[in-house]
Enzyme design. Structure first.
Site, PDB file in Angstrom:
ATOM      1  N   SER A   1     -54.894 -42.095  88.289  1.00  0.00           N
ATOM      2  CA  SER A   1     -55.536 -43.284  88.858  1.00  0.00           C
ATOM      3  C   SER A   1     -56.787 -42.960  89.672  1.00  0.00           C
ATOM      4  CB  SER A   1     -54.533 -44.044  89.743  1.00  0.00           C
ATOM      5  OG  SER A   1     -54.025 -43.182  90.755  1.00  0.00           O
TER       6      SER A   1
ATOM      7  N   GLY B   1     -51.009 -43.584  87.158  1.00  0.00           N
ATOM      8  CA  GLY B   1     -49.616 -43.173  87.098  1.00  0.00           C
ATOM      9  C   GLY B   1     -49.371 -41.918  86.281  1.00  0.00           C
TER      10      GLY B   1
ATOM     11  N   ASN C   1     -49.637 -36.972  91.102  1.00  0.00           N
ATOM     12  CA  ASN C   1     -48.416 -37.769  90.960  1.00  0.00           C
ATOM     13  C   ASN C   1     -47.173 -36.882  90.867  1.00  0.00           C
ATOM     14  OD1 ASN C   1     -49.534 -40.389  91.054  1.00  0.00           O
ATOM     15  ND2 ASN C   1     -50.240 -40.181  88.941  1.00  0.00           N
TER      16      ASN C   1
ATOM     17  N   ASP D   1     -53.471 -48.775 100.552  1.00  0.00           N
ATOM     18  CA  ASP D   1     -52.315 -47.911 100.277  1.00  0.00           C
ATOM     19  C   ASP D   1     -52.468 -46.528 100.901  1.00  0.00           C
ATOM     20  OD1 ASP D   1     -54.173 -46.651  98.627  1.00  0.00           O
ATOM     21  OD2 ASP D   1     -53.250 -47.313  96.756  1.00  0.00           O
TER      22      ASP D   1
ATOM     23  N   HIS E   1     -55.596 -44.203  97.475  1.00  0.00           N
ATOM     24  CA  HIS E   1     -56.725 -44.322  96.549  1.00  0.00           C
ATOM     25  C   HIS E   1     -58.031 -44.604  97.296  1.00  0.00           C
ATOM     26  CE1 HIS E   1     -53.167 -45.247  94.028  1.00  0.00           C
ATOM     27  NE2 HIS E   1     -53.841 -44.516  93.135  1.00  0.00           N
TER      28      HIS E   1
END
Length: 236
Positions: free
Chosen positions: A64, A101, A129, A212, A215
């Site tokens: 991402s 993801g 991730n 979040d 990012h």
């Protein structure tokens, strides 16, 4: 009378020869001019032809962060790198192969599809991730190595850049330390370029990230683009 006629004949003969020579000289001159003109045209065309160098391809293969989650595609760092390239009139096009993801296992499974296109510079940005999910570091390392090996198998001349990543200490200091080192080891073992930490001067800084806290926002992506540019500019 015969003598007069002979003189006329001889004079006419010389006149004819003289005219013939003039015609031949004129023809040679025209051919030389044409040759010079053709050579001049070719020389004039050379710069234009030289400027039409075939564009090479830079593939950003990641998750991402590469895909530009939460920002406009034009604000993601791969697009900003393309802007830098275009401003310098370099013959490279950027392909954003980021997938939100994505884990190293997922990247390993889809790398063959990405390699269906020609690749000159391959920027590998995966592993974040894995770290957030606590995947064993040995597994992450194996998957990244498999991707690197597959890219080289497809094109031995490709230039590979590995983007280093770090994880928060809440995963445990031992895990976080080993996770950081694995990118350094892979870069050294494969003799490829390393971006020490993709999110340098961005990770953990609230005003450079989205809500979040993971990012980058548009301003954060500008800094990430600079982190990437410092490493790849020497490869272009």
């Amino acid at each position: 009378m015969k003598k007069f006629n002979s003189t006329i004949y001889m004079s006419g003969k010389y006149l004819f020869v003289g005219m013939l020579l003039l015609a031949l000289l004129g023809s040679c001159g025209n051919n030389a001019d044409k040759t010079n003109d053709t050579g001049k045209q070719k020389r004039e065309q050379l710069p234009a032809q030289a400027g039409k160098e075939k564009a090479k391809t830079i593939v950003f293969f990641g998750n991402s962060l590469t895909a530009g989650y939460g920002v406009d595609p034009s604000e993601a760092f791969p697009a900003l790198v393309q802007e830098k390239i275009d401003s310098l009139h370099l013959p490279y096009k950027v392909v954003n192969a980021g997938l939100s993801g994505e884990t190293t296992a997922g990247g390993k499974s889809r790398i063959d599809w990405i390699l269906r296109q020609p690749v000159d510079i391959f920027v590998l940005e995966l592993g974040g991730n894995d770290g957030l999910r606590g995947i064993p570091i040995a597994e992450t390392s194996r998957n990244l190595q498999a991707i690197i090996s597959r890219v080289r198998e497809k094109n031995p001349q490709v230039k590979i850049v590995l983007a280093g990543m770090q994880v928060p200490p809440n995963m445990g200091r031992t895990y976080a330390s080993a996770f950081r080192v694995v990118f350094q080891q892979l870069a050294a073992n494969n003799q490829i370029d390393l971006i020490p930490f993709l999110l340098e001067n961005v990770g953990g800084i609230s005003h450079l990230n989205q809500a979040d806290g993971i990012h980058p926002n548009p301003q954060g992506h500008k800094i990430v683009a600079e982190n990437v540019w410092r490493v790849i500019q020497g490869l272009l």
